[in-house]
Design an enzyme around this catalytic site. Structure first.
Site, PDB file in Angstrom:
ATOM      1  N   GLU A 113       0.823  -1.208   0.000  1.00  0.00           N
ATOM      2  CA  GLU A 113       0.000   0.000   0.000  1.00  0.00           C
ATOM      3  C   GLU A 113       0.858   1.259   0.000  1.00  0.00           C
ATOM      4  O   GLU A 113       0.572   2.226  -0.708  1.00  0.00           O
ATOM      5  CB  GLU A 113      -0.941   0.003   1.213  1.00  0.00           C
ATOM      6  CG  GLU A 113      -1.972  -1.106   1.216  1.00  0.00           C
ATOM      7  CD  GLU A 113      -3.059  -0.901   0.184  1.00  0.00           C
ATOM      8  OE1 GLU A 113      -3.266   0.245  -0.238  1.00  0.00           O
ATOM      9  OE2 GLU A 113      -3.696  -1.888  -0.196  1.00  0.00           O
ATOM     10  N   ARG A 166       0.559   3.701  -3.371  1.00  0.00           N
ATOM     11  CA  ARG A 166      -0.158   4.945  -3.101  1.00  0.00           C
ATOM     12  C   ARG A 166       0.796   6.112  -2.866  1.00  0.00           C
ATOM     13  O   ARG A 166       0.704   7.146  -3.510  1.00  0.00           O
ATOM     14  CB  ARG A 166      -1.073   4.786  -1.890  1.00  0.00           C
ATOM     15  CG  ARG A 166      -2.136   3.737  -2.093  1.00  0.00           C
ATOM     16  CD  ARG A 166      -3.076   3.637  -0.913  1.00  0.00           C
ATOM     17  NE  ARG A 166      -3.942   2.482  -1.070  1.00  0.00           N
ATOM     18  CZ  ARG A 166      -4.938   2.404  -1.939  1.00  0.00           C
ATOM     19  NH1 ARG A 166      -5.203   3.423  -2.718  1.00  0.00           N
ATOM     20  NH2 ARG A 166      -5.660   1.311  -2.034  1.00  0.00           N
ATOM     21  N   ASP A 223      -3.168 -10.364  -9.246  1.00  0.00           N
ATOM     22  CA  ASP A 223      -3.420  -9.427 -10.335  1.00  0.00           C
ATOM     23  C   ASP A 223      -2.241  -8.576 -10.820  1.00  0.00           C
ATOM     24  O   ASP A 223      -1.738  -8.739 -11.927  1.00  0.00           O
ATOM     25  CB  ASP A 223      -4.621  -8.531  -9.988  1.00  0.00           C
ATOM     26  CG  ASP A 223      -4.535  -7.888  -8.606  1.00  0.00           C
ATOM     27  OD1 ASP A 223      -3.509  -8.064  -7.924  1.00  0.00           O
ATOM     28  OD2 ASP A 223      -5.507  -7.212  -8.214  1.00  0.00           O
ATOM     29  N   GLU A 273     -11.477  -1.209 -12.007  1.00  0.00           N
ATOM     30  CA  GLU A 273     -10.847  -2.103 -12.983  1.00  0.00           C
ATOM     31  C   GLU A 273     -11.598  -2.194 -14.306  1.00  0.00           C
ATOM     32  O   GLU A 273     -10.974  -2.254 -15.382  1.00  0.00           O
ATOM     33  CB  GLU A 273     -10.681  -3.502 -12.374  1.00  0.00           C
ATOM     34  CG  GLU A 273      -9.639  -3.599 -11.278  1.00  0.00           C
ATOM     35  CD  GLU A 273     -10.126  -3.066  -9.948  1.00  0.00           C
ATOM     36  OE1 GLU A 273      -9.283  -2.766  -9.077  1.00  0.00           O
ATOM     37  OE2 GLU A 273     -11.361  -2.948  -9.771  1.00  0.00           O
TER      38      GLU A 273
END
Length: 634
Positions: A260, A264, A388, A522
């Site tokens: 994260e 980010r 992913d 997505e």
């Protein structure tokens, strides 16, 4: 003697009966197993690390000298951070994550502070401003640390701009000539303007000091920096920039998700620097980047999933997740570019070396790997949550290298071949989907997170084998169509968290636990890429359907909220606005309705949080520069 106190032991002899010996040995072996097992299954402790780990693993790796580390620890640069989601007027905050594996820890202190956001939060904000000077000193330490590692640390921003093929913001900020498309783009922008005008004062003064995601504060602000700048919302951008400069705490003392923090904060600050040239963003991101290095202090070089930014050490001894340790390459390459220090690139290249060395079942990459042994923990494979962005970063690493990273290219197309052979399925109704693989058994479920794959396949279509180009374009279109069907088959025209293809169901959620929608990007991401690379107008129409559905079902008094059931006629809001709604969903919609010269794909690659990072043109940056298109912005 101990044995004399045990029943059944003679006073003259030390012998035990055979059954007692057996029980005693079982007890001892169990005790030893528990002691050593605690190292891997219980929360870390400093004592355990000192006893069982080598010195090289227990000590944090830093770019500079030991004195530099001591200076960092003394000065403790304070700056507050992390809004994973800005929410309802009540100030409720979200800690739901983009992937099932993405669970940044929320400290007890954060939970307590939320109870008094109006009082202690404002006080924290005022205190954080007084710590700005300390933060700037911390940044200078990192600068000197980098200089110690490499004498030439300068990054020539003007040369970088000359190496772009086109201006980042286009001729007129990507303004479309078609009036309807322009009107739709302005509607998307209005969503962000409305959000900013009504909520930014609350965000900047109350929520930021107490909202956490990934162990840091201010996620929504850092995540939205480039979105605000790209949309031309300069007042809101300047407010956010000031908050980052005065209040972003890079020494938050607590556990933080490496993943994260990277996507980010590192991604957001890198993007803001490359788009604006503001040196403050560069200084901040270099301080943060150095703090991530101790996560790699493992026997294999596979990083831990959780780190402690305050103590400069790792904090997790569990398995590492493919979508986390595999989603570092883009940002770390740019950290090396800005610092002129190869340690960041070296760390992510070591991950590749290990992945290329170990056996992969049927060519697939399972989702969990031990950072201690370097072996797969189990054989669950998913293109959605947990897996992913690993695949996404392979093709994007190749593209970001100006198509020179042949290893990334080979890994991506080999993985795609294995995915097609084992996971890609066709439903009885003709829908193409990505199933999940559990030890050789297919689970006919596709998550919303897996819907990014339409965009992933299409951006790599041109660089595969020439005879497969059309096949990849068709595969990307089929996957994107399936994901659109998951939206169109719901009452709200928004897609569920996961949808299935079994028991007669197709592209619908059959379980109550899969029916929610949390403003995920997505599907819209794939629309944007498909539009850019095919210019088929249906993708803009599908995007507009999503805008109308968001406006109708997700807009609330203080922003936008997720909903609990996409199939319900009357929606129930979860009162959470995820930060990726600002960084990804709105940005991809804005780009979908913009001309292609706004952040052109020839020059920019988006990280998994939609932060644009520039293509690295080594020959241009190391040469005279400016050898490309003279239309580059000044």
């Amino acid at each position: 003697m101990v044995f004399r106190k045990l029943p059944g032991v003679s006073a003259s002899g030390m012998g035990l009966r055979l059954s007692q010996k057996f029980v005693f040995l079982l007890f001892l072996s169990g005790l030893v197993t528990l002691c050593f097992g605690a190292l891997f299954f219980l929360p870390d402790s400093v004592r355990l690390k000192r006893i069982f780990l080598s010195k090289t693993e227990s000590q944090p790796v830093t770019v500079g000298s030991e004195n530099d580390v001591r200076e960092h620890l003394k000065k403790g640069a304070k700056d507050p951070e992390h809004l994973r989601g800005i929410t309802s007027a009540k100030g409720e905050t979200s800690t739901k994550l983009k992937a099932l594996s993405r669970k940044p820890s929320v400290t007890n202190e954060a939970k307590t502070d939320k109870k008094d956001a109006g009082g202690e939060a404002l006080e924290d904000m005022m205190l954080s401003r007084s710590k700005t000077e300390s933060a700037s000193k911390d940044e200078k330490v990192t600068s000197s640390s980098n200089q110690g590692a490499n004498t030439d640390t300068s990054f020539d921003y003007n040369k970088f701009k000359k190496c772009l093929l086109k201006p980042p913001l286009g001729i007129e900020h990507g303004k479309p000539s078609d009036p309807q498309t322009l009107q739709r783009r302005e509607k998307v922008k209005e969503c962000d303007v409305w959000h900013c005008k009504s909520l930014y004062p609350l965000v900047l003064t109350v929520l930021c000091p107490v909202c956490f995601a990934g162990g840091l504060r201010g996620a929504s602000i850092v995540d939205s920096l480039d979105t605000l700048y790209i949309m031309g919302l300069m007042d809101e951008y300047n407010d956010a920039k000031e908050w980052v400069e005065t209040s972003l705490d890079l020494n938050s003392n607590g556990e933080a998700s490496l993943f994260e923090v990277n996507i980010r904060y590192v991604g957001g600050l890198l993007s803001a620097y490359y788009l604006t040239g503001e040196e403050m963003f560069k200084r901040k991101v270099m301080v943060l980047g150095e703090k991530l290095l101790p996560a790699f202090n493992t026997p294999t070089g596979i990083p831990r999933g959780v780190i402690n930014l305050g103590s400069w050490g790792w904090a997790s001894a569990g398995s590492s997740i493919l979508a986390e340790f595999g989603t570092l390459h883009l940002e770390f390459v740019h950290l090396s570019e800005l610092s002129n220090n190869g340690i960041y690139t070296e760390k992510v290249m070591n991950i590749r070396k290990l992945l290329n060395k170990i056996e992969k079942p049927h060519g697939l990459y399972p989702n969990f790997l031990s950072p201690v042994s370097g072996n797969w923990v189990q054989h669950h494979v998913s293109i959605g949550g947990l897996g992913d962005s690993f695949y996404e970063y392979l093709i994007k690493s190749y593209l970001m290298s100006d198509k020179t990273d042949e290893e990334a290219k080979k890994m991506y197309y080999s993985a795609l071949e294995a995915i097609e052979a084992n996971l890609v399925q066709k439903s009885p109704g003709g829908l193409t989907y990505m199933a999940e693989w559990r030890g050789g058994i297919l689970d006919h479920k596709m998550g919303h997170l897996a819907c990014f794959s339409g965009g992933m396949v299409v951006i790599g279509a041109d660089d595969g084998a020439p005879e497969k180009r059309q096949h990849y374009l068709d595969l990307a279109a089929e996957i994107t169509h399936t994901c659109h069907e998951s939206y169109s088959r719901s009452a709200t025209k928004l897609g569920p968290e996961a949808f299935r293809f079994d028991g007669g169901a197709e592209a619908t959620a059959t379980r109550l636990s899969d029916r929610y929608y949390i403003l995920r990007p997505e599907v819209i991401e794939s629309y944007m890429y498909m539009w850019r690379l095919t210019h088929d107008p249906k993708y803009r129409e599908w995007g507009w359907e999503a805008v109308e559905a968001l406006e109708k079902h997700c807009r609330v008094e203080a922003g936008f909220s997720g909903i609990r059931d996409v199939y319900a006629q009357t929606v129930s809001h979860d009162n959470m606005q995820q930060s990726f709604f600002l960084s990804e969903t709105l940005k991809y919609l804005y780009l979908l309705f913009s001309d292609d010269d706004l952040l052109p794909l020839e020059d920019w690659v988006f990280n998994t949080e939609a932060h644009p990072l520039p293509v690295v043109r080594k020959s241009c940056l190391q040469g005279e520069g400016g050898t490309h298109d003279k239309t580059t912005s000044e």
